[in-house]
Scaffold this active site. Structure first.
Site, PDB file in Angstrom:
ATOM      1  N   GLU A 251     -11.497  -6.765   0.726  1.00 51.62           N
ATOM      2  CA  GLU A 251     -10.434  -7.415   1.514  1.00 51.62           C
ATOM      3  C   GLU A 251     -10.843  -7.475   2.967  1.00 51.62           C
ATOM      4  OE1 GLU A 251      -6.637  -5.494   1.091  1.00 51.62           O
ATOM      5  OE2 GLU A 251      -6.861  -5.346  -1.067  1.00 51.62           O
ATOM      6  N   LYS A 253     -10.697  -6.687   6.707  1.00 51.32           N
ATOM      7  CA  LYS A 253     -10.118  -5.571   7.480  1.00 51.32           C
ATOM      8  C   LYS A 253      -9.616  -6.158   8.803  1.00 51.32           C
ATOM      9  CE  LYS A 253     -10.953  -0.838   9.102  1.00 51.32           C
ATOM     10  NZ  LYS A 253     -10.193  -0.899  10.326  1.00 51.32           N
ATOM     11  N   ARG A 258      -1.422  -0.790  11.595  1.00 54.43           N
ATOM     12  CA  ARG A 258      -0.974  -0.569  10.224  1.00 54.43           C
ATOM     13  C   ARG A 258       0.548  -0.415  10.189  1.00 54.43           C
ATOM     14  NH1 ARG A 258      -3.989   3.124   6.019  1.00 54.43           N
ATOM     15  NH2 ARG A 258      -2.684   2.835   4.214  1.00 54.43           N
ATOM     16  N   ARG A 273       1.109   4.108  11.558  1.00 56.63           N
ATOM     17  CA  ARG A 273       0.121   4.966  10.894  1.00 56.63           C
ATOM     18  C   ARG A 273       0.426   6.438  11.139  1.00 56.63           C
ATOM     19  NH1 ARG A 273      -4.279   7.683  11.520  1.00 56.63           N
ATOM     20  NH2 ARG A 273      -6.253   7.203  10.508  1.00 56.63           N
ATOM     21  N   GLU A 303      -0.998  -4.970   7.571  1.00 59.61           N
ATOM     22  CA  GLU A 303      -1.515  -4.848   8.936  1.00 59.61           C
ATOM     23  C   GLU A 303      -0.837  -5.929   9.782  1.00 59.61           C
ATOM     24  OE1 GLU A 303      -3.721  -2.410   9.580  1.00 59.61           O
ATOM     25  OE2 GLU A 303      -4.882  -3.037  11.329  1.00 59.61           O
ATOM     26  N   PHE A 343      -1.009  -5.641   1.915  1.00 56.18           N
ATOM     27  CA  PHE A 343      -2.047  -5.307   0.940  1.00 56.18           C
ATOM     28  C   PHE A 343      -1.601  -4.330  -0.146  1.00 56.18           C
ATOM     29  CE2 PHE A 343      -2.965  -2.859   4.871  1.00 56.18           C
ATOM     30  CZ  PHE A 343      -2.778  -1.561   4.415  1.00 56.18           C
ATOM     31  N   ARG A 420      -8.270  10.637   2.841  1.00 54.71           N
ATOM     32  CA  ARG A 420      -9.359   9.709   3.096  1.00 54.71           C
ATOM     33  C   ARG A 420     -10.308   9.856   1.925  1.00 54.71           C
ATOM     34  NH1 ARG A 420     -10.802   7.209   7.677  1.00 54.71           N
ATOM     35  NH2 ARG A 420      -9.571   8.453   9.126  1.00 54.71           N
ATOM     36  N   LYS A 426     -14.632   1.414   4.023  1.00 56.51           N
ATOM     37  CA  LYS A 426     -14.684   0.362   5.051  1.00 56.51           C
ATOM     38  C   LYS A 426     -16.122   0.070   5.446  1.00 56.51           C
ATOM     39  CE  LYS A 426     -13.317   3.606   8.671  1.00 56.51           C
ATOM     40  NZ  LYS A 426     -12.370   3.945   9.699  1.00 56.51           N
TER      41      LYS A 426
HETATM   42  P1  ATP Z   1      -9.960   2.325  12.049  1.00 59.12           P
HETATM   43  O1  ATP Z   1      -9.980   2.964  13.402  1.00 59.12           O
HETATM   44  O2  ATP Z   1     -11.295   1.857  11.552  1.00 59.12           O
HETATM   45  O3  ATP Z   1      -8.870   1.315  11.888  1.00 59.12           O
HETATM   46  P2  ATP Z   1      -8.394   4.327  10.769  1.00 59.12           P
HETATM   47  O4  ATP Z   1      -8.782   5.764  10.840  1.00 59.12           O
HETATM   48  O5  ATP Z   1      -7.237   3.865  11.546  1.00 59.12           O
HETATM   49  O6  ATP Z   1      -9.685   3.497  11.082  1.00 59.12           O
HETATM   50  P3  ATP Z   1      -9.121   3.880   8.070  1.00 59.12           P
HETATM   51  O7  ATP Z   1      -8.469   4.396   6.881  1.00 59.12           O
HETATM   52  O8  ATP Z   1     -10.415   4.453   8.393  1.00 59.12           O
HETATM   53  O9  ATP Z   1      -8.096   3.972   9.278  1.00 59.12           O
HETATM   54  O10 ATP Z   1      -9.296   2.325   7.918  1.00 59.12           O
HETATM   55  C1  ATP Z   1      -8.297   1.622   7.293  1.00 59.12           C
HETATM   56  C2  ATP Z   1      -7.396   0.976   8.316  1.00 59.12           C
HETATM   57  O11 ATP Z   1      -7.693  -0.398   8.378  1.00 59.12           O
HETATM   58  C3  ATP Z   1      -5.976   1.063   7.870  1.00 59.12           C
HETATM   59  O12 ATP Z   1      -5.339   2.204   8.414  1.00 59.12           O
HETATM   60  C4  ATP Z   1      -5.353  -0.236   8.334  1.00 59.12           C
HETATM   61  O13 ATP Z   1      -4.739  -0.044   9.591  1.00 59.12           O
HETATM   62  C5  ATP Z   1      -6.518  -1.167   8.551  1.00 59.12           C
HETATM   63  N1  ATP Z   1      -6.601  -2.304   7.621  1.00 59.12           N
HETATM   64  C6  ATP Z   1      -6.863  -3.581   7.968  1.00 59.12           C
HETATM   65  N2  ATP Z   1      -6.941  -4.365   6.902  1.00 59.12           N
HETATM   66  C7  ATP Z   1      -6.717  -3.598   5.815  1.00 59.12           C
HETATM   67  C8  ATP Z   1      -6.683  -3.842   4.418  1.00 59.12           C
HETATM   68  N3  ATP Z   1      -6.926  -5.044   3.905  1.00 59.12           N
HETATM   69  N4  ATP Z   1      -6.435  -2.789   3.600  1.00 59.12           N
HETATM   70  C9  ATP Z   1      -6.216  -1.557   4.089  1.00 59.12           C
HETATM   71  N5  ATP Z   1      -6.246  -1.266   5.401  1.00 59.12           N
HETATM   72  C10 ATP Z   1      -6.496  -2.265   6.268  1.00 59.12           C
END
Ligand code: ATP
Length: 592
Positions: A251, A253, A258, A273, A303, A343, A420, A426
């Site tokens: 998908e 990103k 979030r 988040r 998102e 999502f 996690r 990712k």
């Molecule tokens: P980052 O700083 O890379 O956003 P993070 O620690 O906030 O990382 P991660 O779980 O590492 O969070 O990465 C997933 C994040 O990406 C989710 O918290 C969400 O905010 C965002 N996101 C964007 N698109 C999507 C998607 N299609 N599915 C899930 N999460 C997504």
């Protein structure tokens, strides 16, 4: 339990730096309390009255109000009190000394208990509107009048939010597991319930009252945020596909915020988040969701992304910051419109869906969502080969995204609340640069600036989070990447968190001791050139010792400030294990 006995525990915890010891002190404390008292005590241990997401009023007591209450209770003038505060540098110590020196004036008629203090604090918080300051001061005066020296110390600290025991939620869960299940190894049972219902007091109450059976009955429900599932990271498409079983749903990103969107009783609520209620920042999303999803009650995730009002192109995450200023929301909605890309669906009309495999959850999401201009589903594609994945990645970047998230579609692809894991991986554009990705570090200290930077901080000491031990470990000093304005603002930003003593849950070597200690609260995004072994940083020391047999920690070389991550709390910072894994990946790259 008498409040003075609770305070003795707080004193003991304050002196303890070893985590195992902390857990057993907590277990002893919990064993001595009734379930209802444990509930209240867990909030107080975290320095709160209830979870943030409930959106209830905070205590709202300023230092001046606390001094006024102390003055009324002791008969000392405010000037005398201010002098004492200057001498001690800590309101708790000042309050304790006042209580010792000049016996508080009233006769102590009733002994304070954990419950009576907690209930008074609730009354203080609930006093809002005109005249509320006086009500707050009166209740606080009453508390000080009944307080012994040690009680005065902790009441003052609790109301001003400076308790700073260095205890996070996971340590409390360990304490509960040890107290009620005999071992902290049982934490996962409690944690699983906490991930679905992140109210530490309620979870503590159920653990103490109903044990494992009660915990297992706890289900996700609209109105209560679920701790979000998070992604691991990898930089090699083949490795990514291998991890998820050769085939997955990739998908886009999106680079936004979030949002966990709940609907209950006809109303939509949005959680961040960090589980904060951010509904007020997004009235447009609230309305759009009501129109797009017809079901009565649900929890969906997506998102929220800022879009250019003229071209409809996706804009970067930072532009959502305009939504954080309450008074300008109407203007911000026009200048910075948003779209939400959904999502996941975690709950629908009475049924929790966390244990259903992802393809099923996504199908349910598709079936209830009417696609509109502002509510869409994340762009997704089944990928079966590294080439597919690379191609989709390029397309995502071309379309203004950060990269992709590759999600497992196997039958065990449940929603792992609060974890996690490898079911989401990712793959970000930044992986192509030298350092694998930006990381989010928590600030734990500051060094005074020299020359052009005198009067402000010259560099910030930053740390990763180690959830296994519930400690922060230093990984670099960041001095570049700030604009002049940002630099000038640093002392002001950190002033509320400056502390005289080293934060209790921080591992730091002598060589890295900063000029000013900062209690871990503020998270920032950092990009560096690479990760190296370091004799002075503590990040991952145990892992390096165990796997490489070397006495060294990990450090980020040439770190640069990218941005504040106000959407993250200290325990959301990049973990030590993640930095260690980035180090391993880097080594692998050098070898190939
Ligand atoms: P980052 O700083 O890379 O956003 P993070 O620690 O906030 O990382 P991660 O779980 O590492 O969070 O990465 C997933 C994040 O990406 C989710 O918290 C969400 O905010 C965002 N996101 C964007 N698109 C999507 C998607 N299609 N599915 C899930 N999460 C997504």
């Amino acid at each position: 339990m008498l409040f003075k006995d609770f305070c003795e525990y707080l004193k003991l915890l304050e002196k303890t730096t070893e985590r195992l010891r902390m857990v057993s002190i907590l277990a002893n404390l919990f064993r001595e309390m009734s379930p209802e008292e444990i509930q209240k005590a867990t909030y107080l241990l975290l320095g709160e009255l209830y979870p943030d997401w409930m959106g209830l009023p905070e205590l709202g007591v300023a230092e001046k109000m606390c001094l006024e209450a102390l003055s009324r209770a002791s008969g000392l003038s405010k000037t005398e009190l201010e002098k004492l505060l200057k001498q001690t540098g800590d309101i708790g110590e000042a309050a304790e000394r006042i209580a010792q020196r000049k016996k508080l004036t009233a006769l102590i008629t009733q002994q304070l208990t954990v419950s009576s203090v907690y209930d008074s604090l609730i009354k203080i918080a609930m006093a809002t509107g005109p005249g509320s300051q006086d009500v707050k001061i009166r209740i606080l005066t009453g508390l000080f009048l009944s307080a012994s020296p040690i009680e005065a110390r902790y009441i003052a600290r609790i109301v001003l939010g400076t308790t700073r025991l260095g205890i996070q939620e996971m340590t409390i869960l360990d304490g509960l597991a040890q107290a009620f299940f005999g071992t902290k190894e049982k934490r996962p049972v409690i944690e699983e319930a906490f991930n679905k219902y992140p109210d530490i007091g309620y979870i503590a109450l159920i653990t103490a009252k109903e044990g494992e059976g009660g915990l297992r009955k706890i289900k996700a429900q609209p109105g209560v945020p679920i701790r979000p599932m998070l992604a691991e990271r990898l930089s090699d498409p083949k490795e990514i596909l291998d991890k998820v079983g050769g085939e997955a749903l990739a998908e886009y990103k999106y680079d936004g915020e979030r949002a966990q969107i709940h609907k209950k009783n006809g109303k939509v609520v949005i959680f961040s988040r960090r589980l904060e209620n951010i509904t007020e920042q997004y009235p447009d999303v609230q309305k759009a969701i009501l129109e797009a999803i017809q079901a009565d009650s649900f929890i969906v995730e997506g998102e929220i992304v800022c879009v250019d009002p003229d071209t409809d192109e996706l804009r970067p995450f930072q532009e959502l910051m305009h939504r954080k200023r309450k008074y300008d929301i109407v203007r911000a909605m026009q200048e910075y419109p948003t779209k939400v890309f959904l999502f996941d669906c975690l709950f629908l009309d009475g049924q929790e869906l966390l244990d259903k495999p992802y393809p099923e959850r996504r199908k349910i999401l598709e079936s209830i969502t009417k696609i509109t201009d502002s509510v869409q589903l994340t762009k997704a594609k089944i990928v079966k080969s590294p080439a597919d994945l690379e191609e989709f990645m390029m397309q995502a970047v071309e379309d203004g995204c950060e990269g992709i998230i590759v999600k497992s579609i196997r039958s065990d692809a449940v929603y792992e609340a609060g974890a996690r894991g490898w079911r989401w991986i990712k793959y970000k554009r930044d992986y192509k640069s030298e350092m694998i990705d930006t990381i989010d570090l928590v600030v734990v200290g500051a060094f005074y600036g020299k020359g052009r930077r005198s009067g402000t901080y010259g560099a910030l000491l930053c740390a990763s989070y180690n959830p296994e031990q519930d400690v922060f470990e230093t990984v670099c000093k960041v001095g570049s990447g700030f604009t002049d304005t940002q630099l000038a603002e640093l002392p002001k930003i950190f002033a509320p968190y400056v502390t005289k003593q080293k934060p209790p849950n921080l591992h730091v070597s002598e060589a890295m001791e900063p000029d000013v200690w900062i209690y871990p609260r503020i998270v920032m995004e950092v990009l560096g050139a690479e990760i190296t072994l370091s004799p002075v940083h503590t990040c991952g020391k145990d892992l390096i010792k165990k796997n490489f047999n070397k006495e060294a920690g990990l450090a980020v070389r040439f770190p640069r400030f990218i941005n504040w991550r106000l959407d993250k709390g200290p325990t959301d910072a990049t973990t030590t294990k993640e930095i260690y894994e980035m180090y391993l990946q880097q080594l692998k790259k050098v070898q190939t």
